[in-house]
Design a protein around this motif. Structure first.
Motif, PDB file in Angstrom:
ATOM      1  N   ALA A 137      20.097  38.164 -11.332  1.00  0.00           N
ATOM      2  CA  ALA A 137      19.639  38.713  -9.922  1.00  0.00           C
ATOM      3  C   ALA A 137      18.049  37.957 -10.689  1.00  0.00           C
ATOM      4  N   GLU A 138      17.347  38.634 -11.058  1.00  0.00           N
ATOM      5  CA  GLU A 138      16.526  38.214 -12.005  1.00  0.00           C
ATOM      6  C   GLU A 138      16.089  36.893 -12.046  1.00  0.00           C
ATOM      7  N   SER A 139      16.972  35.966 -12.133  1.00  0.00           N
ATOM      8  CA  SER A 139      16.617  34.628 -12.646  1.00  0.00           C
ATOM      9  C   SER A 139      16.192  34.027 -11.335  1.00  0.00           C
ATOM     10  N   VAL A 140      17.001  34.445 -10.547  1.00  0.00           N
ATOM     11  CA  VAL A 140      16.355  34.255  -9.231  1.00  0.00           C
ATOM     12  C   VAL A 140      14.764  33.802  -8.972  1.00  0.00           C
ATOM     13  N   ALA A 141      13.894  34.917  -9.023  1.00  0.00           N
ATOM     14  CA  ALA A 141      12.898  34.164  -9.522  1.00  0.00           C
ATOM     15  C   ALA A 141      12.258  33.026  -9.842  1.00  0.00           C
ATOM     16  N   ASP A 142      13.379  33.072 -10.499  1.00  0.00           N
ATOM     17  CA  ASP A 142      12.410  31.898 -11.674  1.00  0.00           C
ATOM     18  C   ASP A 142      12.616  30.576 -11.280  1.00  0.00           C
ATOM     19  N   VAL A 143      13.538  30.501 -10.521  1.00  0.00           N
ATOM     20  CA  VAL A 143      14.474  29.227  -9.775  1.00  0.00           C
ATOM     21  C   VAL A 143      12.957  28.790  -9.308  1.00  0.00           C
ATOM     22  N   ILE A 144      12.940  29.597  -8.562  1.00  0.00           N
ATOM     23  CA  ILE A 144      11.774  29.936  -7.379  1.00  0.00           C
ATOM     24  C   ILE A 144      10.675  29.344  -7.605  1.00  0.00           C
ATOM     25  N   HIS A 145      10.023  30.177  -9.188  1.00  0.00           N
ATOM     26  CA  HIS A 145       8.651  29.431  -9.414  1.00  0.00           C
ATOM     27  C   HIS A 145       8.446  28.973 -10.605  1.00  0.00           C
ATOM     28  N   SER A 146       9.558  28.297 -11.435  1.00  0.00           N
ATOM     29  CA  SER A 146       9.446  27.660 -12.579  1.00  0.00           C
ATOM     30  C   SER A 146       8.590  26.478 -12.684  1.00  0.00           C
ATOM     31  N   ALA A 147       7.231  25.903 -13.228  1.00  0.00           N
ATOM     32  CA  ALA A 147       6.309  25.177 -13.087  1.00  0.00           C
ATOM     33  C   ALA A 147       6.699  24.064 -13.913  1.00  0.00           C
ATOM     34  N   ASN A 148       7.924  23.761 -14.880  1.00  0.00           N
ATOM     35  CA  ASN A 148       8.143  22.693 -15.212  1.00  0.00           C
ATOM     36  C   ASN A 148       9.613  22.009 -15.258  1.00  0.00           C
ATOM     37  N   LEU A 269      -1.782  18.468 -10.731  1.00  0.00           N
ATOM     38  CA  LEU A 269      -1.185  17.014 -10.349  1.00  0.00           C
ATOM     39  C   LEU A 269       0.449  17.185 -11.255  1.00  0.00           C
ATOM     40  N   PHE A 270       1.828  16.491 -10.600  1.00  0.00           N
ATOM     41  CA  PHE A 270       3.341  16.356 -10.816  1.00  0.00           C
ATOM     42  C   PHE A 270       3.198  15.606 -11.670  1.00  0.00           C
ATOM     43  N   LEU A 271       3.882  15.436 -12.825  1.00  0.00           N
ATOM     44  CA  LEU A 271       3.949  14.605 -13.567  1.00  0.00           C
ATOM     45  C   LEU A 271       6.224  14.456 -13.705  1.00  0.00           C
ATOM     46  N   ASP A 272       6.855  14.055 -14.425  1.00  0.00           N
ATOM     47  CA  ASP A 272       8.165  14.155 -14.003  1.00  0.00           C
ATOM     48  C   ASP A 272       9.137  15.807 -14.500  1.00  0.00           C
ATOM     49  N   GLY A 273       7.606  15.538 -15.536  1.00  0.00           N
ATOM     50  CA  GLY A 273       7.886  17.410 -16.372  1.00  0.00           C
ATOM     51  C   GLY A 273       7.354  18.398 -15.536  1.00  0.00           C
ATOM     52  N   GLY A 274       6.477  18.052 -15.128  1.00  0.00           N
ATOM     53  CA  GLY A 274       6.239  19.311 -14.309  1.00  0.00           C
ATOM     54  C   GLY A 274       4.481  19.652 -13.752  1.00  0.00           C
ATOM     55  N   GLU A 275       3.986  20.291 -13.182  1.00  0.00           N
ATOM     56  CA  GLU A 275       2.565  20.466 -12.855  1.00  0.00           C
ATOM     57  C   GLU A 275       1.957  20.812 -14.105  1.00  0.00           C
ATOM     58  N   ILE A 276       0.553  19.724 -14.119  1.00  0.00           N
ATOM     59  CA  ILE A 276      -0.549  20.245 -14.541  1.00  0.00           C
ATOM     60  C   ILE A 276      -1.693  20.686 -14.104  1.00  0.00           C
ATOM     61  N   LEU A 370      -1.747   3.113 -15.623  1.00  0.00           N
ATOM     62  CA  LEU A 370      -1.994   4.515 -14.724  1.00  0.00           C
ATOM     63  C   LEU A 370      -0.258   5.107 -14.991  1.00  0.00           C
ATOM     64  N   ALA A 371       0.548   4.179 -14.966  1.00  0.00           N
ATOM     65  CA  ALA A 371       2.324   4.760 -15.475  1.00  0.00           C
ATOM     66  C   ALA A 371       1.846   5.126 -16.469  1.00  0.00           C
ATOM     67  N   LEU A 377       1.040  11.407 -21.079  1.00  0.00           N
ATOM     68  CA  LEU A 377       0.783  12.855 -20.661  1.00  0.00           C
ATOM     69  C   LEU A 377       1.926  13.843 -20.557  1.00  0.00           C
ATOM     70  N   ASN A 378       2.976  13.280 -20.065  1.00  0.00           N
ATOM     71  CA  ASN A 378       4.598  13.952 -19.750  1.00  0.00           C
ATOM     72  C   ASN A 378       4.803  13.991 -20.728  1.00  0.00           C
ATOM     73  N   ALA A 379       4.791  13.258 -21.958  1.00  0.00           N
ATOM     74  CA  ALA A 379       5.972  13.092 -23.159  1.00  0.00           C
ATOM     75  C   ALA A 379       4.735  13.935 -23.973  1.00  0.00           C
ATOM     76  N   ARG A 380       3.351  14.217 -23.811  1.00  0.00           N
ATOM     77  CA  ARG A 380       2.732  15.290 -24.867  1.00  0.00           C
ATOM     78  C   ARG A 380       2.858  17.065 -24.841  1.00  0.00           C
ATOM     79  N   LEU A 381       3.008  17.026 -23.038  1.00  0.00           N
ATOM     80  CA  LEU A 381       3.125  18.255 -22.445  1.00  0.00           C
ATOM     81  C   LEU A 381       4.149  18.389 -22.188  1.00  0.00           C
ATOM     82  N   PHE A 382       5.382  17.556 -22.028  1.00  0.00           N
ATOM     83  CA  PHE A 382       6.476  18.147 -21.888  1.00  0.00           C
ATOM     84  C   PHE A 382       7.632  17.606 -22.732  1.00  0.00           C
TER      85      PHE A 382
END
Length: 460
Positions: A137-148, A269-276, A370-371, A377-382
């Motif tokens: 039940a607690e993890s439901v909130a984590d599913v909704i709010h996960s940033a990456n 900015l949204f990357l493949d791994g998440g938001e930054i 740009l790609a 960025l994705n490799a470094r941050l995620f």
């Protein structure tokens, strides 16, 4: 005791193509009858989508809206216990006009016994009806709010019961040992002293497992923090143009006049791994032109000190950088860039894309490079987790329960090594067992449940 039926939107307020509303409780069929008529109730089948026209029911005041169309929409009926909450559930999918959503909520509430849901009440009912345990039940909130993605994958593992299985296995081991201890207490006068050596080995193993889960804890502040990337460089190096190119829209004012950006500007900015968090800073020079310029540069220095990744932009039409180590520091505080970008590659013949490690040539105008920049960025941050099966906990409540269990185990081990009384061991084991059972909600109080679900969304 029969529960009231609850209703709430599942989607945020605002205009959208489609909205979603959930109704849960014993009056679901009455709501269907009220909105869509008797035939709709007769044709209800669980887990089958229906298209219907919702109309205003007759009001007690006999208002002029009675029988008027609210919306033509898709609706789904889930017969309990095969639903999210374990009760009869109705989901409505109207057009995403806030006026329509408001009217549907009002029409549903005109049915006797139907009220607006409280925050987290749907998930709370799911827990109380045995559809999930408290960790899920607690993890439901984590599913909704996960940033990456790594956080989202972890939340899905928790929701799928990965932590529950670990804790349940530990609880069963503790129950087994505790039962044997209590049996020894009952027959302490009739039998010889128990074999404490065998117990100690098992307790040490349980302690290691509890400590391992506890060591995985990551606080909400740590998990929810978005990586910070700061772009910096000389005036007119192309920082704002790059931000606009990465976002695909003209978010920041761009001009050929140096010093257009006076304050740092933060975007998402949204990357493949998440938001930054991506920050465009004011242009930096060895000397400030005026007092305002000096203040802008100071703010840039401050945000650079907080950055997870510092990216230096150099005008590729005026200078070519051979390697990051040789970059002349435009900040005046020995900042070493994590990446150097040579901008305006479309105007420079001397720039070779990806020719030097730690350096990229880009063109905000043509999109060249740009790609590769996003990939870097994705490799470094995620960074990918080495073991995708690993999980971590984010709940302070779960952490406190684990700490209580660990303290109890330590007391048991201390007693085992000092000629213990069986009665004291059995008492400590009860504390350990209850602490572990509290994690999954096998043992819980109303105050605990209220604290957990009060922080949820209204519709979840």
């Amino acid at each position: 005791m029969e529960k009231q039926t609850i209703v709430a939107p599942m989607t945020p307020n605002g205009v959208s193509a489609v909205a979603a509303i959930r109704v849960s409780g014993p009056q679901v069929k009455s709501v269907v009858k009220t909105l869509f008529g008797e035939k709709a109730v007769a044709g209800l089948k669980s887990h089958m989508a229906k298209l219907g026209t919702a109309k205003w029911p007759a009001s007690v005041e006999g208002g002029c809206r009675t029988g008027a169309v609210i919306d033509s929409l898709l609706y789904l009926y889930f017969e309990g216990p095969n639903s999210y909450t374990g009760e009869d559930v109705l989901e409505l999918y109207p057009h995403g006009n806030p006026l329509i959503v408001r009217d549907l909520l009002q029409a549903c509430r005109m049915v006797e016994g139907v009220r607006l849901a409280e925050p987290g009440e749907y998930t709370r009912r799911a827990f109380l009806n045995g559809k999930m345990d408290l960790t899920q039940a607690e993890s439901v909130a984590d599913v909704i709010h996960s940033a990456n993605r790594s956080e989202l994958e972890n939340a899905h593992r928790l929701l799928g019961g990965a932590l529950s299985k670990k804790v349940s296995a530990l609880t069963e081991q503790v129950k087994d040992i505790s039962a044997r201890m209590e049996l020894d207490v009952d027959f302490a006068e009739e039998e010889a002293d128990p074999d404490y050596a065998g117990w100690e080995t098992r307790f040490v193993a349980i302690r290691q497992s509890v400590q391992g889960i506890l060591d995985s804890f990551r606080g909400k502040a740590e998990v929810g923090r978005l990586p910070l990337v700061v772009l910096y460089g000389a005036p007119n190096a192309g920082k704002s143009s790059l931000v606009n190119a990465l976002l695909g829209e003209d978010r920041i004012l761009v001009s050929d006049i140096a010093g257009t950006t006076r304050d740092f500007v933060e975007v998402r900015l949204f990357l493949d791994g998440g938001e930054i968090r991506l920050v465009d800073t004011a242009g930096l020079a060895e000397k400030a032109a005026d007092a305002l310029d000096a203040l802008s540069m100071e703010k840039s220095r401050q945000i650079l000190a907080e950055a997870d990744m510092k990216i230096l932009l150099v005008d590729g039409t005026t200078s070519v950088i051979l390697n990051p180590e040789g970059v002349k520091d435009p900040v005046g505080m020995n900042v070493h860039p994590d990446l150097v970008l040579q901008t305006k590659a479309d105007l420079s013949r001397d720039v070779a894309l990806n020719s030097v490690q730690g350096q990229l040539a880009i063109s905000s105008k043509t999109g060249a490079g740009l790609a590769e920049l996003k990939s870097a960025l994705n490799a470094r941050l995620f960074k990918n987790r080495e073991n995708s099966e690993d999980l971590w906990i984010t709940s302070e409540r779960e952490k406190a329960c684990l700490e209580e269990a660990l303290a109890g185990i330590d007391r048991v081990l201390l007693q085992l090594r000092s000629n213990p009384a069986v009665e004291l061991l059995a008492f400590e084991m009860q504390i350990v067992r209850r602490a572990l059972q509290s994690i999954t909600g096998e043992i819980s109080s109303e105050d605990v449940l209220q604290s957990i679900f009060a922080g949820f969304c209204i519709g979840k």
